[in-house]
Scaffold this active site. Structure first.
Site, PDB file in Angstrom:
ATOM      1  CB  THR A 279       6.788  -9.879  -1.212  1.00 25.69           C
ATOM      2  OG1 THR A 279       6.339 -10.472  -2.450  1.00 25.69           O
ATOM      3  CG2 THR A 279       7.410 -10.951  -0.343  1.00 25.69           C
TER       4      THR A 279
ATOM      5  CB  CYS B  45       1.802   2.320  -3.858  1.00 26.22           C
ATOM      6  SG  CYS B  45       1.220   2.366  -5.552  1.00 26.22           S
TER       7      CYS B  45
ATOM      8  CG  HIS C  51       0.535  -2.258  -3.477  1.00 25.64           C
ATOM      9  ND1 HIS C  51       1.678  -2.847  -3.988  1.00 25.64           N
ATOM     10  CD2 HIS C  51       0.539  -0.989  -3.953  1.00 25.64           C
ATOM     11  CE1 HIS C  51       2.336  -1.971  -4.728  1.00 25.64           C
ATOM     12  NE2 HIS C  51       1.650  -0.835  -4.720  1.00 25.64           N
TER      13      HIS C  51
END
Length: 208
Positions: free
Chosen positions: A52, A58, A75
């Site tokens: 997650t 981003c 990420h």
């Protein structure tokens, strides 16, 4: 833990260190949830793992091999790129994507089976920049140049997103985040962007 999972974790650690938080969530059937922040990258072939993250401007790339049932998510956030196409911005983005793809290929050895889904890149009012758009353009161009099909994407807009990724199936879930959390997300991204502008990138990165 299966033998296959043990082999994966021994060869390609799915530990993102300071960039990840792990916990068991009984609301999700006792799944091991691995939450990553900016700079994180996790790969797993465990059926009970859910990766997650929370995204503002981003971008998260979810890359998976549907045959080997292995997947991973990164990420990342590009600093301002200026006019230099070989800037630190491009170098950082390339490093983030190469880290994810190379971890996958170390196990599958099959680039032709990799598939991607892309999320994020919102225009955050608190940042007052086009960072989100730059992030989306970069990751889409990168995947195209690497020959990895992008199966779906949910990008742009002005709302932050919470993402769940099931790495063995490639399934993803997206939830828009309310304004009450946006300020914290924008502040975290702004702080990370400032660190990127002042920190050298380790190692050499091949640009496309």
């Amino acid at each position: 833990m299966t033998g296959q999972t043990s082999r994966l974790r021994a060869a390609v650690p799915d530990d993102a260190g300071d960039f990840a938080n792990r916990y068991r969530d009984q609301r999700l059937g006792g799944a091991e949830v691995i939450n990553i922040v900016v700079g994180g990258c996790v790969v797993s072939d465990a059926d009970d793992v859910i990766i997650t993250t929370t995204l503002g401007s981003c971008v998260a790339a979810c890359v998976f091999d549907p045959v080997a049932r292995i997947g991973g998510m990164n990420h990342f956030l590009l600093p301002d790129s200026g006019s230099d196409i070989l800037s630190g911005s491009s170098r950082y983005g390339s490093a983030a994507m190469e880290q994810l793809i190379n971890r996958m290929l170390a196990i599958t050895h099959r680039r032709d089976r990799l598939r991607a889904k892309v999320f994020g890149g919102a225009k955050m009012r608190a940042l007052m920049s086009d960072a989100g758009q730059h992030n989306v353009e970069f990751v889409m161009e990168y995947l195209a140049a690497e020959g990895i099909p992008t199966m779906s994407w949910d990008v742009g807009g002005s709302a932050a997103r919470a993402i769940r990724f099931y790495p063995t199936s490639g399934r993803t879930q997206r939830r828009l985040i309310g304004d009450e959390h946006v300020h914290d997300i924008a502040r975290s991204e702004a702080s990370f962007m400032e660190r990127l502008r002042t920190t050298a990138i380790d190692g050499d990165v091949e640009l496309f």
